[in-house]
Design an enzyme around this catalytic site. Structure first.
Site, PDB file in Angstrom:
ATOM      1  N   ASP A 115       0.848  -1.188   0.000  1.00 53.08           N
ATOM      2  CA  ASP A 115       0.000   0.000   0.000  1.00 53.08           C
ATOM      3  C   ASP A 115       0.885   1.241   0.000  1.00 53.08           C
ATOM      4  OD1 ASP A 115      -2.291   1.471  -0.071  1.00 53.08           O
ATOM      5  OD2 ASP A 115      -2.702   1.317   2.072  1.00 53.08           O
ATOM      6  N   HIS A 122      -3.291  14.034   0.737  1.00 52.90           N
ATOM      7  CA  HIS A 122      -3.558  13.166   1.893  1.00 52.90           C
ATOM      8  C   HIS A 122      -2.391  13.199   2.877  1.00 52.90           C
ATOM      9  CE1 HIS A 122      -4.889   9.731   4.255  1.00 52.90           C
ATOM     10  NE2 HIS A 122      -3.770   9.097   3.978  1.00 52.90           N
ATOM     11  N   ARG A 131       1.710  16.452  13.053  1.00 49.32           N
ATOM     12  CA  ARG A 131       2.970  17.141  13.370  1.00 49.32           C
ATOM     13  C   ARG A 131       2.920  18.646  13.158  1.00 49.32           C
ATOM     14  NH1 ARG A 131       4.286  12.503  10.606  1.00 49.32           N
ATOM     15  NH2 ARG A 131       4.150  13.630   8.650  1.00 49.32           N
ATOM     16  N   GLU A 188     -10.567   4.173   3.501  1.00 48.00           N
ATOM     17  CA  GLU A 188      -9.622   4.933   2.679  1.00 48.00           C
ATOM     18  C   GLU A 188      -9.928   4.666   1.215  1.00 48.00           C
ATOM     19  OE1 GLU A 188      -5.717   5.861   5.343  1.00 48.00           O
ATOM     20  OE2 GLU A 188      -5.615   4.034   4.164  1.00 48.00           O
ATOM     21  N   GLU A 190      -9.089   4.286  -2.360  1.00 46.66           N
ATOM     22  CA  GLU A 190      -7.855   4.009  -3.099  1.00 46.66           C
ATOM     23  C   GLU A 190      -8.187   3.247  -4.380  1.00 46.66           C
ATOM     24  OE1 GLU A 190      -4.633   2.400  -0.840  1.00 46.66           O
ATOM     25  OE2 GLU A 190      -5.328   3.270   1.064  1.00 46.66           O
ATOM     26  N   ASP A 222      -9.202   0.607   1.850  1.00 49.15           N
ATOM     27  CA  ASP A 222      -8.226   0.174   2.852  1.00 49.15           C
ATOM     28  C   ASP A 222      -8.737   0.594   4.231  1.00 49.15           C
ATOM     29  OD1 ASP A 222      -5.848  -0.782   3.970  1.00 49.15           O
ATOM     30  OD2 ASP A 222      -4.901   1.187   3.807  1.00 49.15           O
ATOM     31  N   ARG A 226      -8.132   4.238  13.263  1.00 49.19           N
ATOM     32  CA  ARG A 226      -7.234   5.367  13.539  1.00 49.19           C
ATOM     33  C   ARG A 226      -6.679   5.361  14.956  1.00 49.19           C
ATOM     34  NH1 ARG A 226      -5.947   6.243   8.509  1.00 49.19           N
ATOM     35  NH2 ARG A 226      -7.684   6.944   7.214  1.00 49.19           N
ATOM     36  N   GLN A 229      -4.027   2.758  15.041  1.00 49.36           N
ATOM     37  CA  GLN A 229      -2.920   3.244  14.199  1.00 49.36           C
ATOM     38  C   GLN A 229      -2.048   4.272  14.940  1.00 49.36           C
ATOM     39  OE1 GLN A 229      -4.347   4.946  10.532  1.00 49.36           O
ATOM     40  NE2 GLN A 229      -2.301   5.317   9.709  1.00 49.36           N
ATOM     41  N   TYR A 233       1.873   2.981  15.347  1.00 49.63           N
ATOM     42  CA  TYR A 233       2.559   3.125  14.068  1.00 49.63           C
ATOM     43  C   TYR A 233       4.043   3.474  14.146  1.00 49.63           C
ATOM     44  CZ  TYR A 233       2.852   8.247  13.542  1.00 49.63           C
ATOM     45  OH  TYR A 233       3.191   9.572  13.655  1.00 49.63           O
ATOM     46  N   LYS A 242      -4.521  -1.827  10.089  1.00 55.65           N
ATOM     47  CA  LYS A 242      -4.803  -1.907   8.665  1.00 55.65           C
ATOM     48  C   LYS A 242      -5.112  -3.334   8.202  1.00 55.65           C
ATOM     49  CE  LYS A 242      -3.540   2.374   7.430  1.00 55.65           C
ATOM     50  NZ  LYS A 242      -4.336   3.263   6.591  1.00 55.65           N
ATOM     51  N   THR A 246      -9.160  -5.370   3.839  1.00 56.75           N
ATOM     52  CA  THR A 246      -8.996  -4.471   2.699  1.00 56.75           C
ATOM     53  C   THR A 246      -9.929  -4.990   1.616  1.00 56.75           C
ATOM     54  OG1 THR A 246      -6.656  -4.170   3.252  1.00 56.75           O
ATOM     55  CG2 THR A 246      -7.347  -3.511   1.036  1.00 56.75           C
ATOM     56  N   THR A 333      -4.589   6.592  -0.055  1.00 53.63           N
ATOM     57  CA  THR A 333      -5.806   7.398  -0.070  1.00 53.63           C
ATOM     58  C   THR A 333      -5.701   8.510  -1.113  1.00 53.63           C
ATOM     59  OG1 THR A 333      -5.977   6.976   2.280  1.00 53.63           O
ATOM     60  CG2 THR A 333      -7.340   8.761   1.396  1.00 53.63           C
ATOM     61  N   GLU A 347      -9.668  12.881   7.358  1.00 53.12           N
ATOM     62  CA  GLU A 347      -9.518  14.201   6.754  1.00 53.12           C
ATOM     63  C   GLU A 347     -10.856  14.925   6.624  1.00 53.12           C
ATOM     64  OE1 GLU A 347      -7.139  12.106   3.504  1.00 53.12           O
ATOM     65  OE2 GLU A 347      -6.634  14.211   3.195  1.00 53.12           O
TER      66      GLU A 347
HETATM   67 CA    CA Z   1      -4.014   3.068   2.833  1.00 53.33          CA
END
Ligand code: CA
Length: 398
Positions: A115, A122, A131, A188, A190, A222, A226, A229, A233, A242, A246, A333, A347
């Site tokens: 992926d 995105h 961040r 997501e 995709e 996908d 969150r 994640q 992550y 994840k 899928t 995404t 988002e």
């Molecule tokens: Ca993805």
């Protein structure tokens, strides 16, 4: 050139003669066959082959993998032969199966699933949330198509129920993690490339040959948790947030069918390193839409992706990593530049701070049990739409 088939094709069908996407299906008898979608029917390639009408040896299989490995010339000559059968030759209704009477299955056996993270919009939005705007894109992002290795075992066909994953997360304002059902389940939007011919270990695929190795595209959802994640992550990237599911659409649209819809991608600045440099119309104009229950919540386009399919393949194999027939290379995404084109709830609701209002008045920050997410995609031709069908799934409690 005659462009009318003896199969009756509704004007608004996503599967006109220009498309001919490949898929796998289970007949009421339980047998699994391969075919191409045409209007509301499927032309049964397995039956055509065993009757000797198709002089090939690829479709007596439960998946397309053998055909994928055959390569571009065979894909192209098969497509020409199917067009002959559907347009020039006398009707053969005995080789048609109605789509509504069969169960659509995974079209390929996915060996490996990668992926990517190829949408600048995105990556910028997610980076801004995590961040701040000054450090939104990591320093490597504009130089290479970032990706992670996903899990092929949980790739499922459209229509499969999605179980809300259980996992570990750390609530905001807490120093200790908890274990339980995800509270921020997301989709997501995709697309995924299906690898046709692979490459041997140690032999990179140069960028100008990269598309020869791709058979076609599917829609991909996908699904992502969150909260899981955010806690898991770092430092190695996504894992259990994840790999619980899928979903992919059941019909693989060949790249050959997409040729008329080629277009340029976004300008790349800084210029990529030489092994990733490309020219011309490097991507495709594919409209994308996401529905949550009965409300359209996103309209985007495949052409927004910063990194192209050929750059993804060239980068993926640059160290000699072999790709194999049936591998799935998902795009990441696909968000566009405007807030209504963002390709996930993270988002669209800006991490839950701006809930969406659905048509029935309900608010959504993330997915709730019983929610159905449906993605569609199409290329707009003159007087027809070349569609991908749908990828859909309902969230069920864990
Ligand atoms: Ca993805």
């Amino acid at each position: 050139m005659t462009t009318k088939s003896w199969v009756s094709i509704p004007l608004d069908s996503p599967f006109p003669l220009q498309n001919l996407p490949y898929g796998a299906f289970r007949l009421p008898s339980g047998e699994v066959h391969l075919g191409v979608a045409i209007g509301e029917e499927i032309l049964d390639l397995s039956a055509l082959e065993s009757a000797g009408v198709l002089a090939s040896n690829y479709f007596g299989e439960p998946t397309l993998n053998r055909f994928l490995a055959a390569g571009r010339q065979i894909w192209s000559s098969t497509r020409q032969r199917l067009r002959q059968l559907l347009v020039d030759e006398p009707p053969r209704p005995e080789f048609l199966v109605r789509q509504s009477e069969v169960q659509l299955l995974l079209p390929v056996q996915v060996g490996d699933y990668t992926d990517f993270y190829s949408s600048r919009e995105h990556a910028t939005n997610v980076g801004t949330m995590l961040r701040g705007p000054e450090n939104a894109l990591m320093p490597n992002w504009l130089y290479l198509p970032v990706a992670y290795h996903g899990r092929a075992s949980s790739v499922v066909v459209s229509g499969t129920d999605i179980h809300r994953p259980i996992g570990q997360s750390r609530p905001e304002n807490s120093s200790e993690p908890i274990f339980g059902p995800s509270k921020s389940l997301d989709f997501e939007l995709e697309m995924g490339a299906i690898v046709g011919v692979g490459n041997p270990l140690g032999q990179p695929i140069p960028i100008d040959r990269a598309e020869e190795h791709l058979f076609g595209l599917v829609l991909v959802n996908d699904w992502s948790a969150r909260d899981i994640q955010a806690w898991e992550y770092q430092p190695l990237g996504p894992f259990l947030a994840k790999n619980f599911a899928t979903s992919i659409s059941p019909w693989v649209v060949p790249l050959e069918a997409l040729e008329p819809f080629r277009c340029p991608g976004p300008k790349q600045d800084p210029q990529p390193l030489p092994y990733l440099r490309q020219q011309g119309n490097t991507t495709f104009d594919i409209h994308l839409e996401v529905r949550l229950n009965d409300t359209v919540i996103c309209r985007s386009n495949f052409r927004h992706l910063y990194w192209s399919l050929r750059q993804q393949v060239a980068h993926h194999t640059s160290n000699g990593c072999p790709l194999r027939p049936g591998d799935l290379l998902a795009s990441g995404t696909i968000s566009g530049p405007t807030p209504d084109s963002y390709g996930c709830l993270l988002e669209l609701t800006w991490r839950g701070t701006k809930p969406l209002t659905l048509a029935d008045g309900q608010l959504r920050r993330f997915l709730e049990n019983g929610d159905r997410v449906t993605m569609t995609a199409w290329c707009q031709g003159e007087g027809f739409r070349l569609g991908f069908g749908e990828v859909t799934g309902v969230v069920v409690g864990s």
